[in-house]
Design a protein around this motif. Structure first.
Motif, short mmCIF file in Angstrom:
data_model
loop_
_atom_site.label_atom_id
_atom_site.label_comp_id
_atom_site.label_asym_id
_atom_site.label_seq_id
_atom_site.Cartn_x
_atom_site.Cartn_y
_atom_site.Cartn_z
N TYR A 27 70.70 -2.62 -40.48
CA TYR A 27 71.99 -2.17 -39.96
C TYR A 27 72.53 -3.13 -38.91
O TYR A 27 73.70 -3.53 -38.95
CB TYR A 27 71.86 -0.76 -39.39
N THR A 81 74.02 -1.63 -45.58
CA THR A 81 72.66 -1.23 -45.19
C THR A 81 72.00 -0.39 -46.28
O THR A 81 70.85 -0.62 -46.66
CB THR A 81 72.70 -0.43 -43.88
N VAL A 82 72.77 0.58 -46.79
CA VAL A 82 72.24 1.45 -47.85
C VAL A 82 71.92 0.64 -49.10
O VAL A 82 70.88 0.84 -49.76
CB VAL A 82 73.23 2.58 -48.17
N GLY A 118 65.62 0.08 -41.81
CA GLY A 118 67.04 0.39 -41.89
C GLY A 118 67.78 0.01 -40.62
O GLY A 118 68.91 -0.50 -40.66
N LYS A 139 77.49 0.86 -45.88
CA LYS A 139 77.32 0.61 -47.31
C LYS A 139 76.38 -0.56 -47.55
O LYS A 139 75.52 -0.51 -48.45
CB LYS A 139 78.68 0.32 -47.94
N THR A 145 68.30 0.22 -50.77
CA THR A 145 68.08 0.64 -52.16
C THR A 145 67.42 -0.46 -52.97
O THR A 145 66.48 -0.21 -53.74
CB THR A 145 69.42 1.02 -52.81
#
Length: 259
Positions: free
Chosen positions: A14, A43-44, A10, A41, A48
């Motif tokens: 990021y 990164t998430v 992450g 957003k 996912t």
């Protein structure tokens, strides 16, 4: 370790997204500040997607392992059934041998990969020494019924060549077997069939309306003495039949034209 790896991934995503949005903001006229919410957003979203891919791979791998375990369990169960049926065929009591015949036939239907092996065992039983006369040494009580049951079971699996459990395409080796009557009428023989050196010693052996096609059938060296062998009806496909060396002790065998 999984949490640490996820955190590190992450962090990398990021910073990559931050650099990307920074460059995009700098290229605008006039330049705009980076929107941190967009970076988060992105990164998430990336995490996912990666998590979904990894979860799919894990589920697929787990399914493969489960199916492999199930296949090995099935193969082990089938092998145990084979051993049990083979032991029953060698039993002294005719009732137990009959049970072994039916058990091996059911196993051949269920175990397509080893169907030929199961059929070979049944044919091998018919090739074993056999004395049909109860007054002579070597006669075994109930043996005639066991042998005729094997023949009936084989014939039942030769009637419908398109059936899922058909044995028509399998090889049948009756070399040296003794037949004192059997009914193989309406059977479809599409594999290699050998009655070589077989003895037809009594009763009626019927091949009426049988079909021999796609393979070879041999009666070479067979002996017919006291048995009526019938090839009447619509018996077809005798182009690959061989009767060389056959002995007919009581009259000629009614062989279809072209055999």
């Amino acid at each position: 370790m999984a949490l640490i790896a996820a955190g590190a991934l992450g962090w990398v995503i990021y910073h990559y997204a931050y650099d990307h949005f920074t460059q995009a903001a700098a290229d605008q006229r006039p330049p705009k500040p980076v929107n941190i919410n967009d970076v988060i957003k992105a990164t998430v979203t990336a995490l996912t997607l990666i998590g979904a891919v990894l979860a799919g791979i894990y589920a697929y791998r787990k399914q493969q392992l489960t199916e492999g375990d199930a296949h090995r369990a099935d193969a082990s169960q089938l092998a145990e059934r084979y051993t049990t049926a083979a032991d029953q065929l060698g039993h002294d009591k005719p009732a137990v041998r009959l049970a072994g015949v039916y058990a091996l036939a059911r196993l051949a239907d269920d175990w397509k990969e080893q169907r030929q092996v199961c059929i070979d065992v049944l044919c091998a039983y018919l090739r074993m020494p056999y004395e049909p006369d109860p007054s002579l040494p070597g006669h075994k009580e109930g043996e005639r019924e066991v042998r005729h049951t094997i023949i009936r079971v084989i014939r039942d699996h030769l009637l419908k060549p398109q059936a899922r459990n058909s044995w028509s395409a399998c090889d049948l080796d009756f070399t040296g077997a003794i037949f004192d009557g059997c009914d193989l009428s309406l059977s479809h023989f599409h594999g290699k069939v050998s009655f070589g050196d077989a003895t037809f010693s009594g009763g009626t052996v019927s091949f009426g309306d049988a079909t021999f096609s796609g393979g070879t059938v041999s009666f070479g060296g067979a002996t017919l003495s006291g048995s009526t062998v019938h090839f009447g009806g619509g018996t077809t496909g005798f182009g690959a039949a061989r009767f060389n060396g056959a002995t007919f002790e009581w009259g000629p065998l009614p062989v279809p034209a072209g055999a």
